[in-house]
Write an enzyme that holds these catalytic residues in place. Structure first.
Site: not given
Ligand code: BGC
Length: 718
Positions: A258
């Site tokens: 993530d």
């Molecule tokens: C979130 C993800 C997301 C990523 C990119 C993170 O903070 O948990 O679900 O895909 O950001 O925006």
């Protein structure tokens, strides 16, 4: 003679294997050739972001940049490459589909597939290679801020729907990235705390949806959670990534972090992380999988074979999405087409759940009314651009008020609006006088109208990333508003706009009809109006349990949610959602799987293909279902399995199959299901494997987890 036959068979097998290998290895040969030409620096370039949503390519070898985009229910607007500001394009609006719990409420696998196809076309049009979704974390507590993005409290339902979504998306040569692996079930302290859970809970509850997305849907990417599992960060968790995902499930794609979830270089590299994505724009060289990874390889801490495996995985995903290899890619894609908007409508229409309908209030008979009061902030609020990473810049969003106005245009029916309550960011205070005067105004409008529709629920101040709710209450004094309006107008319909379980006890007591329409995407207003006016027969079913109180739910009854910044213990173990309510004999306000229709369905005698099966056999279960009402409708037939006697504690019953049947009045169809011993198994911690104990099993067939219409038993032979 026998020998000759054997010899011919052996040769045939070898030839077939060689042919099989030959066709499989076109990909391998292509990838190996590229790999052999790459320098270490070029390899490492492929293993970390070079901007907010891109991974660098190797132009010299024709390896392009890898473009990613959020999110689960639409393609997110374009960001500047090196910060978190939107780029301000005029060509990046996108179809806003219903969010996770809404699509789960359709219980419709075909719709999930077409949802994936729609997203794939839009992602292709925007030049995106990976779409960051679906989110499949289990709804463990009603309070998790991201429940609206996820699917269900039930791992089987979540897994079936996710697998179809992934297959649909990838049919357009866009990789899915199922997230957030794993046991990431709250937002509070999500960056550091550890989900402490048993191997059994992990395997039975928290992993199956990921497994289905990977093994059945073929998801090419998986995103790590930010959290730790049993003390170890997901991005460097060998058990999760190396042993289970890549080992047991045979995952051949990319395990990416993530954004900012990687915490180390060597441990992550050795334990299964392939690509690091992050949020510290401009400092790409300082990331764990950048200069530090190069140094770790040079120092012998990370073997070259490990790097090669990661690069192979990236190239494999590129090859399979036809970014490389000289294959034709799915066309240029398309965006914001009438067809895509119709997909949003179809999903919204099938997601709407009729929770209760007393006194025949619904559907609204147009000829019997001359005025409708539409009340509440959620009647006019747009939700698309909220919730954080899943926010969508949509060309339009039909609100409930707009939907009713559109559908009643040209009739003599007068549609009146009253604000009802003020929806402000959390922790802001609304003056009591303002709240009271809005209620008084709503009551006056409701009293003067033939029907009152109160659009209540949550919004993205509550259904949101990075924050959990404090309780299940309807915020902004909505319960008082609903009470007052219901007293003023006996034909009051409560419309719940929310992605997570909320407290509906008071509304259910004072209003005759309740309808859940979720965060239902850009066409929700039209879909809702069509359901309220009887143009569409509701067929959604709840993907989670709606209890009476928060402390009925396992994690809250046991006081273990949300834990503290270090850890959250999953003391309820495998007893999540209805599994907990049933084990404890707790009453529900609206049970898992519940949803009414404007027609009725009768379940006939179920039939089994055998009264006993052995390991390895398949049992066929069929049950005739008849539409005995006067309107065409759809019924979700749910099949739960109960292990009648077992050496370990098991839930009273568990969802194992479902089917959505469309039936004309008077029509009968068979719901047919196949089961094998795998569907009867539990995760045996002592042996660290799934086991089905011989003995009696009971199949429950019904319209919800609490509305079981037929039961039938069989035995699993030793
Ligand atoms: C979130 C993800 C997301 C990523 C990119 C993170 O903070 O948990 O679900 O895909 O950001 O925006």
């Amino acid at each position: 003679m026998k020998r000759t036959v054997l010899f011919v068979l052996c040769v045939a097998t070898l030839v077939l294997q060689a042919v099989g290998r030959g066709s499989a290895s076109a990909e391998d040969r292509y990838i190996n050739k590229l790999l052999s030409q790459m320098t270490l620096e070029e390899k490492v370039t492929l293993l970390h972001g070079n901007s907010t949503f891109y991974v660098g390519g190797v132009p010299r070898l024709g390896i392009p940049e890898w473009a990613m985009s959020d999110g689960p229910h639409g393609v997110r607007a374009e960001f500047n490459r090196h910060d978190w500001q939107y780029a301000g394009w005029t060509t990046d609006s996108a179809t806003y589909l219903p969010t996770g719990t809404a699509i789960a409420a359709t219980w419709n696998v075909d719709l999930c597939r077409s949802r994936g196809e729609t997203l794939g076309e839009e992602a292709r049009w925007r030049g995106k290679d990976v779409l960051l979704g679906p989110g499949v974390n289990i709804i463990r507590s009603p309070l998790c801020g991201r429940n609206f993005e996820y699917l269900s409290e039930d791992p089987y339902l979540a897994g079936e729907l996710a697998a179809a979504y992934v297959a649909g998306l990838q049919s357009r040569h866009v990789a899915a990235c199922v997230k957030h692996f794993a046991a990431n079930n709250q937002e509070r302290w999500r960056l550091e705390n550890s989900s402490q859970l048993s191997a059994r809970a992990l395997h039975e509850i928290y992993l199956p949806a990921f497994k289905a997305a990977v093994t059945k849907g073929g998801s090419l990417c998986v995103m790590s959670g930010y959290n730790r599992v049993n003390g170890i960060f997901c991005a460097e968790n060998a058990l999760l990534a190396r042993d289970i995902l890549k080992g047991e499930w045979g995952f051949e794609g990319v395990y990416m972090s993530d954004w900012g979830a990687a915490q180390s270089t060597v441990a992550s590299a050795l334990n299964g992380l392939d690509v690091e994505m992050g949020t510290w724009a401009g400092h790409y060289d300082d990331w764990y999988f950048s200069r530090a990874l190069l140094q770790a390889v040079r120092a012998g801490e990370v073997p070259m074979s490990v790097i090669n495996d990661k690069v192979r995985r990236v190239l494999r995903v590129m090859y399979r999405t036809r970014m490389i290899g000289g294959q034709r890619r799915f066309g240029p894609g398309s965006i914001n087409t009438a067809e895509h908007q119709h997909e949003a409508y179809r999903e919204a229409a099938e997601s709407i759940v009729l929770l209760q309908n007393t006194g025949g209030v619904l559907p609204i008979e147009k000829s019997s009314i001359s005025s409708v009061a539409v009340i509440g902030d959620n009647a006019t609020r747009c939700h698309s651009f909220g919730g954080m990473s899943s926010e969508i810049k949509t060309p339009f969003e039909v609100t409930p008020l707009q939907g009713l106005q559109d559908r009643l245009a040209g009739t003599a029916i007068d549609v009146r609006f009253a604000q009802g309550y003020v929806a402000v960011p959390r922790d802001s205070v609304v003056a009591t006088a303002v709240a009271d005067s809005l209620i008084a105004q709503a009551v006056a409008v409701a009293r003067a109208s033939d029907v009152a529709i109160v659009c209540c629920g949550l919004n993205h101040y509550y259904d949101a990333e990075n924050v959990d709710r404090d309780d299940m209450a309807l915020p902004y004094g909505q319960a008082a508003l609903i009470q007052a309006v219901s007293r003023a107008n006996p034909r009051t319909i409560v419309v719940v706009v929310a992605g997570s379980p909320v407290d509906l006890v008071s509304p259910s007591l004072c209003a005759p009809a309740l309808v859940w329409c979720w965060l239902g995407g850009m066409e929700v207003g039209h879909a809702l109006a069509d359901v309220l006016l009887g143009e569409v027969n509701p067929s959604g079913k709840l993907p989670f349990t709606v209890g009476y109180t928060l402390d009925q739910y396992g994690p809250h009854a046991l006081g273990c949610f949300p834990g503290n910044e270090r850890e959250v213990t999953y003391d309820e173990d495998i007893y999540v959602g209805y599994r907990w309510f049933e084990a404890k004999g707790l009453p529900t306000l609206y049970p898992f799987g519940h949803g009414l229709s404007y027609t009725q369905f009768a379940y006939g005698e179920p039939k089994l293909s055998a009264s006993s099966i052995a390991q390895g056999d398949t049992l066929t279960v069929s049950v005739p279902v008849t539409n005995i009402g006067g309107m065409a409708g759809k019924e979700v037939v749910q099949l739960y399995v109960e292990d009648v006697a077992c050496g370990v504690d098991r839930p009273r019953k568990e969802l194992k199959r479902f089917a959505k049947l469309a039936l004309q009045p008077g029509q009968t169809s068979q719901a047919v299901f196949m089961l094998t011993a795998a569907d009867l198994a539990f995760y045996d911690e002592r042996q660290a494997r799934w086991t089905a104990e011989p003995g009696e099993f009971r199949i429950h067939l019904g319209a919800s987890s609490a509305d079981v219409r037929q039961c039938v038993s069989f035995t699993l032979a030793p």
